[in-house]
Scaffold this motif. Sequence first.
Motif, PDB file in Angstrom:
ATOM      1  N   GLU A 121       0.861  -1.415  -0.019  1.00 49.43           N
ATOM      2  CA  GLU A 121       0.026   0.028   0.099  1.00 49.43           C
ATOM      3  C   GLU A 121       0.661   1.284  -0.012  1.00 49.43           C
ATOM      4  O   GLU A 121       2.008   1.356   0.671  1.00 49.43           O
ATOM      5  N   VAL A 139      -1.074   2.231  -5.116  1.00 46.96           N
ATOM      6  CA  VAL A 139      -1.830   1.213  -4.404  1.00 46.96           C
ATOM      7  C   VAL A 139      -2.458   1.767  -3.059  1.00 46.96           C
ATOM      8  O   VAL A 139      -2.064   2.129  -2.268  1.00 46.96           O
ATOM      9  N   GLU A 140      -3.860   1.692  -3.110  1.00 49.99           N
ATOM     10  CA  GLU A 140      -4.526   2.108  -1.928  1.00 49.99           C
ATOM     11  C   GLU A 140      -4.799   0.810  -0.773  1.00 49.99           C
ATOM     12  O   GLU A 140      -4.923   1.085   0.332  1.00 49.99           O
ATOM     13  N   GLU A 141      -5.252  -0.356  -1.606  1.00 48.85           N
ATOM     14  CA  GLU A 141      -5.570  -1.417  -0.724  1.00 48.85           C
ATOM     15  C   GLU A 141      -5.234  -2.762  -1.398  1.00 48.85           C
ATOM     16  O   GLU A 141      -5.387  -2.937  -2.933  1.00 48.85           O
ATOM     17  N   ILE A 142      -4.804  -3.916  -0.780  1.00 52.60           N
ATOM     18  CA  ILE A 142      -4.853  -5.010  -1.227  1.00 52.60           C
ATOM     19  C   ILE A 142      -5.548  -6.172  -0.624  1.00 52.60           C
ATOM     20  O   ILE A 142      -5.506  -6.241   0.548  1.00 52.60           O
ATOM     21  N   VAL A 149      -6.235  -5.754  -6.205  1.00 49.87           N
ATOM     22  CA  VAL A 149      -5.498  -4.624  -5.758  1.00 49.87           C
ATOM     23  C   VAL A 149      -6.522  -3.563  -6.139  1.00 49.87           C
ATOM     24  O   VAL A 149      -7.008  -3.354  -7.264  1.00 49.87           O
TER      25      VAL A 149
END
Length: 173
Positions: A121, A139-142, A149
Amino acid sequence: MADVAKWYVIHTYSGYENKVMTNLEKIVENRKLHDLIEDIKVPTEKVVEVRDNKSKEIERKVFPGYVLVKMVMTDESWYVVRNVRGVTGFVGPSSKPVALTDDEVANLGVEQRVLEINYGEGDNVKIMDGPLEGYIGVVEEISKEKKKVRVIVSMFGRETPIELYLDQVRPLE
């Protein structure tokens, strides 16, 4: 000649899927055919069944009447599989076996591929596939469970969140 094992679909009598899998595993073990027949699966899924107002989780066959076999196709391996009790034949035109494509194998979820995530993130990533191929985002969230993602991409002066599969992005070097 290095033959590669591929996934094939065999048709069985309905209700014989597990018996065919067990018998084939025994034959592979007894005749030491591990190099020809690598894996045998009867794909199942867990579903919640409601009977008499009671819910119960059961395992149900995804493809009743079919068994998946990962094997190197030779005359010997074809003969062994074809002559297991309960097998009616291979899936393919005029019973000529046709291997599943890599995409079909992935979509069926037959093989669990280990996906290495080398970004986190807040990292900048490049989108490698899809309509936004070539765009760079953060990347905000995985979500490893969903294998997705969420990436924030700047488009037309706006920050736009996009959900992609984990293998659709690469970290920026």
